[in-house]
Scaffold this active site. Structure first.
Site, mmCIF file in Angstrom:
data_model
loop_
_atom_site.group_PDB
_atom_site.id
_atom_site.type_symbol
_atom_site.label_atom_id
_atom_site.label_comp_id
_atom_site.label_asym_id
_atom_site.label_seq_id
_atom_site.Cartn_x
_atom_site.Cartn_y
_atom_site.Cartn_z
ATOM 1 N N GLU A 79 -4.661 1.492 -7.697
ATOM 2 C CA GLU A 79 -4.987 2.651 -6.866
ATOM 3 C C GLU A 79 -6.315 3.319 -7.193
ATOM 4 O O GLU A 79 -6.982 3.862 -6.320
ATOM 5 C CB GLU A 79 -3.844 3.662 -6.961
ATOM 6 C CG GLU A 79 -2.636 3.118 -6.210
ATOM 7 C CD GLU A 79 -1.313 3.750 -6.592
ATOM 8 O OE1 GLU A 79 -0.817 4.534 -5.792
ATOM 9 O OE2 GLU A 79 -0.787 3.448 -7.672
ATOM 10 N N PHE B 157 0.822 -1.219 0.000
ATOM 11 C CA PHE B 157 0.000 0.000 0.000
ATOM 12 C C PHE B 157 0.852 1.263 0.000
ATOM 13 O O PHE B 157 0.408 2.313 0.458
ATOM 14 C CB PHE B 157 -0.976 0.018 1.179
ATOM 15 C CG PHE B 157 -1.938 -1.137 1.208
ATOM 16 C CD1 PHE B 157 -2.681 -1.472 0.090
ATOM 17 C CD2 PHE B 157 -2.086 -1.897 2.358
ATOM 18 C CE1 PHE B 157 -3.563 -2.542 0.108
ATOM 19 C CE2 PHE B 157 -2.971 -2.973 2.378
ATOM 20 C CZ PHE B 157 -3.706 -3.287 1.249
#
Lengths: 332, 739
Positions: free
Chosen positions: B705, B238
């Site tokens: 994303e 992430f």
């Protein structure tokens, strides 16, 4: 985490004997029982608890759920939360207890956690759990940063100038409404304590959380049957849908006759320094018509003495809605 | 040279199970902290318990005497560690530039001040706790109200936004806030370092093996060829594993110092201190429109916190530049310094917090205009990228809105607040748009055709759990015309041909041209071998007459089945393998000819139960325009995961820095609230597959994303529709709605 001795015990009296020498049965005890370990081991890793000796009680014969002659239940202290929650008789006769248990923690934790251990669950106050901070519960007299600090999840009932830590248990809230009795075996023999007397308010001694003394072992929890026609609900409010301690919860048991509440038991979680029974709310509701206005009045009574901190004022209104909605759910 | 002739047989676009799935579910995938070596020691850092000040005294005596302890290391005895030179190519950069222990100054809570080393993890942990540190403590600054500590810079400007704003009658001036968030990867940051006297082998959990190597060789002061970084499997990143964090340098330095392999695994708590986070942002948005809804100005002035030493900018205005047609736009940025660890990229950096602000503001403007929020967006749909004044490579945002609206049933929306009900619950319906960059990093890959009839692609990128192994197997299978089972993918090793960083959703787009060229080269060499090997079937044939189809070498004028399996060529020439190399160019250099982005739209339904103040997200429809989806199965999974993360962002997540000591207080998974399974609503994901080929031949772009971009705004917009309460500071908490 520091080194500690790990001892097994042969029977209940051996367990009592082994812990009698402890300096306390409260915060910081040098000899501790360990059962599921779901709270204690965490706290040892955080150096919040630093016992010299752990006495493993997992093999003691305290893992049965028995029905009593009056239709109640006698729960062994080592009965796992998952077994208690899913026991058919508990589900049918004490649904509020089952619902409370299933709303807590995760399946994995419930498989380990025990009935006795759940009663002794420690607060989730972040300052208590972090030795970098002072905490009157962990180190008496060191101060309480929570009062001026991050206290969103902390207590609004039963607080003192020394401590505002919330009792996090769901199970105990249901047991409060069920007026359970705690059976304790100690160096002086057996004794029974009503659950409302078992937990202590923090006052100026927040490190003393209950009536247990060195050597005391909770052996059973006894619950009397709910009166015929009673209905119960456990309602838990929190940020996410699962796996979180209550911001506010309510266990209610209500009997309605001819549209009027003849008997009510109301306990709250997530808002008190101990599982919180509200006799005031029960009194307010008793004899009045079972309607939303009266439920709200009872909830107002339950929170009348609430004292908010800087970040948790919302819990007063949230708890009121929780109690009032739980009563509505139990009566419709 | 089409390796796969029959298009319907192509692995591209086929629902494909992860090729690494069996390894993972059987526990055979070896993650960083699974590596163990003879004589390995465990290191546990000592984190400061102040956030501002300096170390007055470090007393290690008691700790050093504890069982199993090999030593306690700190500034005076760790050895020299160096800084990383400035880098703008994303191939040798770090976010936290200060090497550990460089000075005695403490600038954030949990900063490493020493590290204990012992035979076991438990012994090292106990020793780390026994180190006594005395500090000169100063009051930390972790204030959540941000003011500019750096010069305010203009990110982008066109027209005169202030003048247009002043002249407008329909306008909005609001400030939106997103909190610090911690990535909370499941696989915690860890480093296992082995030093053989010359070369470091660093087992890391990194989103960039090449970048990690290029940083660590500088930090350690050795040549790049003396550092090898391995990262075969990751339990997500992430963004928190894009650049190295200080534990990596500590592990390597200790391995060199002690001559033993060293393992460091951060605790969950440490990962809140010194492994990055998304910084808090505070964004003032001023927009104005004419009576018809046409935007006349946008001003987006944002601040984000950063650490004392590092300038991390959260690029909140990224989408604002090009998202809407508007003649007058001004975007400014500035940093606000705090005694907090260095921030870093977190999934969708910039665009994700930025779109929360602008897509909330658009909703507010639509309400002022008494206009449907989709209609407002359609009115302001641009024909070109007005920031760069270039055409869009591919923009199908209007299709996203229309498809989403239809799938969601948006036409049935009654805009009146709290007017929609179901099963005693109040419904709120909200929507928002999404955008994310579509670019390429430079990348190299090799493809081998092997004498056992299989093929292999190798590149120094890594699979952070998103499905890179599988996507590359599909691309290779397509390029060499073999079944997926015959295609091996080798990643996660800095000694492989340099591959891209797993950041910015660019791995797939970056590698396709490189793999295609490498395969083409390998096939060319194969055909050359086929005609040059004496005694072989095609010996002496002009290579121009030869062809390769689905594993068969044959003449162009004959069918593939008349040819020979390619491994026969290798066998007859006594080749183990035939290798081809290929590379892709970065798209960052020079002035772009087209504006390349992916787009999307989210449609959200929340349920609101006022009597118990219970808000839940009940339904999300997401439409994504990210070009060709190579593996729809993993692709949907990416978007669904991002949507769940977006629910966490909107309703739960925030890292709470306590003002007296500056510590992130909720530094564990019980107190840092993330969405759990029970919070996952009905999710619907639709891909619009417009195959724009500016980036690669398939028209594929990354999708890691974009699924998070815009979602928090769509939720906040839905919450407003249900409750009438506009929340401009995330997360949206129960107390915000209890009024």
């Amino acid at each position: 985490m520091k080194l500690f001795a790990f001892e097994k015990c042969s029977d209940i009296s051996d367990a009592v004997k082994k812990t009698s020498a402890s300096d306390t049965a409260q915060q910081g005890a040098n000899i501790r029982f360990v059962a599921g370990g779901t709270t204690l081991l965490d706290l040892m890793k955080l150096s919040v608890e630093t016992p010299d000796t752990l006495v493993d009680i997992n093999r003691l014969p305290l893992d049965k759920i028995e029905t009593t002659r009056d239709g109640g239940i006698k729960i062994g202290a080592l009965v796992r939360n998952s077994d208690l929650a899913n026991h058919p008789y508990v589900k049918s006769h004490f649904p509020v207890l089952s619902e409370a248990l299933l709303s807590g923690a995760s399946a994995q934790l419930r498989n380990m956690a025990t009935t006795g251990g759940n009663l002794l669950q420690k607060t989730r106050c972040v300052y208590f759990r972090d030795t970098a901070y002072p905490c009157n519960k962990r180190e008496p007299g060191s101060g309480c940063p929570a009062i001026e600090g991050d206290n969103r999840t902390l207590a609004i009932l039963g607080t003192s100038d020394s401590c505002i830590a919330t009792n996090p248990s769901d199970m105990s809230v249901a047991l409060m409404a069920l007026e359970a009795t705690i059976v304790i075996k100690g160096p002086g023999g057996d004794r029974e304590v009503a659950i409302n007397d078992f937990f202590l308010l923090p006052g100026s001694t927040p490190h003393i959380e209950n009536v247990l003394k060195p050597g005391d072992l909770i052996t059973h929890v006894v619950v009397k049957p709910m009166p015929a026609g009673s209905r119960s609900v456990y309602l838990k409010l929190r940020d996410r849908a699962s796996y979180e301690f209550a911001l506010a919860s309510a266990a209610v048991i209500v009997q309605v006759e001819n549209g009027k509440v003849s008997r009510a038991r109301i306990a709250m979680g997530g808002v008190g320094t101990k599982p919180w029974r509200s006799l005031e709310a029960e009194k307010a509701l008793s004899g009045s018509a079972a309607n939303e206005a009266n439920f709200r009045k009872a909830a107002e009574e339950a929170l009348r003495n609430a004292k908010p901190q800087s970040h948790n004022k919302f819990k007063i209104e949230l708890a009121k809605r929780c109690v009032s909605h739980a009563l509505k759910m139990a009566t419709t | 040279m089409p390796a796969t002739k029959d298009k319907s047989n192509s692995p591209i676009g086929r629902e494909t199970k992860r090729i690494d799935g069996p390894l993972k579910v059987t526990g055979n995938a070896i993650y960083t902290s699974d590596h163990n070596f003879p004589g390995m020691l465990y290191a546990v850092p000592v984190g400061s318990t102040i956030a501002n000040g300096s170390i007055a005294k470090l007393d290690t005596k008691d700790a050093e005497k504890m069982p199993g302890v090999k030593g306690v290391f700190h500034r005076a005895n760790i050895g020299k560690l160096f800084r990383v030179a400035p880098n703008s190519d994303y191939n040798a950069f770090s976010d936290e530039d200060r090497p550990p222990f460089e000075d005695d100054v403490v600038r954030y809570y949990g900063q490493y001040v020493a590290v204990a080393v012992a035979d076991t993890f438990e012994q090292a942990t106990a020793a780390a706790e026994a180190v006594k540190v005395t500090y000169n403590e100063k009051k930390p600054n972790v204030d959540t109200y941000l003011t500019a500590d750096s010069k305010v810079k203009v990110d982008s400007e066109r027209g005169d936004a202030q003048k247009a704003f002043d002249a407008a009658s329909i306008k909005l001036d609001e400030t939106y806030v997103t909190p610090a968030e911690t990535h909370n990867v499941i696989e915690l940051h860890s480093s296992v370092a082995v030093y053989d006297g010359t070369t470091f082998t660093l087992y890391e959990t990194t989103q960039g093996v090449m970048n990690h190597r290029n940083v660590l060789c500088q930090v350690l002061g050795v040549e790049p060829e003396h550092v090898k970084v391995i990262s075969k499997f990751l339990g997500s990143g992430f963004g928190s594993k894009i650049t190295p964090w200080p534990q990596s340098a500590l592990a390597a330095a200790l391995a060199r110092k002690l001559g033993k392999p060293i393992k460091i695994v951060l605790s969950r708590k440490m990962a809140f201190h010194a492994a990055g986070h998304r910084p808090r942002t505070q964004q003032r948005v001023r927009i104005s429109a004419d009576a018809g809804g046409k935007l006349t100005s946008i001003q987006h002035d944002y601040l984000n916190h950063t650490s004392i030493l590092d300038d991390y900018k959260e690029n909140c205005g990224e989408c604002t530049k090009y998202f809407y047609s508007c003649p007058n736009v001004r975007i400014t940025t500035a940093l606000s310094r705090r005694n907090i660890g260095t921030p870093t990229s977190m999934r969708g950096p910039g665009a994700v917090p930025g779109l929360f602000a602008t897509e909330s503001a658009l909703d507010e403007l639509a309400i002022k205009l008494k206009m449907d929020p989709i209609q407002l967006r359609l009115i302001n749909e641009p024909e070109k990228d007005e920031d760069l004044n270039i055409p869009f490579a591919s923009r199908n945002l209007v299709d996203c809105y229309k498809t989403g609206a239809e799938k969601f049933g948006w036409a049935k929306r009654d805009p009146k607040i709290g007017s929609m009900k179901r099963d005693g619950l109040t419904l709120g319906w909200g929507m928002a748009g999404a955008g994310w960059i579509a670019e390429r990093f430079s990348a190299e890959a090799t493809v081998e055709l092997r004498n056992d009839g299989t093929a292999k692609v190798s590149t120094g990128t890594q699979d952070i759990g998103t499905g890179t192994y599988t996507v590359l197997a599909q691309v290779l299978a397509d390029k060499v015309g073999l079944s997926l089972e015959k295609c091996e993918v080798v990643l996660g090793d800095s000694s492989l041909p340099p591959g891209p960083l797993s950041g910015g959703s660019m791995v797939t787009a970056s590698l396709i041209p490189a793999v295609a060229k490498a395969a083409q080269k390998a096939i060319g060499t194969l055909l050359s071998a086929a005609v040059k090997t004496p005694g072989a079937k095609y010996f002496g044939v002009d290579q121009k007459e030869m062809d390769y189809t689905e594993g068969m070498v044959h003449k162009k004028d004959e069918s593939a089945s008349a040819g020979i399996p390619f491994q026969q060529v290798l066998d007859s020439g006594n080749f183990k393998f035939i290798l081809g190399k290929g590379s892709s160019e970065s798209t960052f250099a020079g002035k772009p000819e087209s504006s390349k982005h992916s787009y999307g739209a989210h449609f959200v339904e929340v349920t609101w139960q006022e009597e118990i103040a219970r808000l839940r997200v009940s339904r999300v429809v997401t439409v994504i325009d990210a070009g060709k989806i190579i593996n729809p199965k993993a692709g949907r999974n990416q978007i669904e995961g991002a949507v769940v993360m977006g629910i966490g962002m909107a309703l739960f997540e925030h890292t709470n820095y306590e003002p007296t000591k500056g510590a992130p207080l909720n530094s564990n998974l019980a107190d840092y609230i993330l969405a759990v399974n029970a919070d996952v609503p009905d999710l619907e994901v639709h891909f619009l597959e417009f195959e724009n080929k500016d980036l690669n031949e398939y028209g594929a772009r990354g999708i890691g994303e974009i699924g998070l971009a815009g979602l928090a705004a769509a939720i906040a917009n839905a919450v407003h529709h249900a409750t009438g309460i506009r929340i401009r500071e995330l997360p949206i908490k129960i107390e915000d709605l209890l009024v």
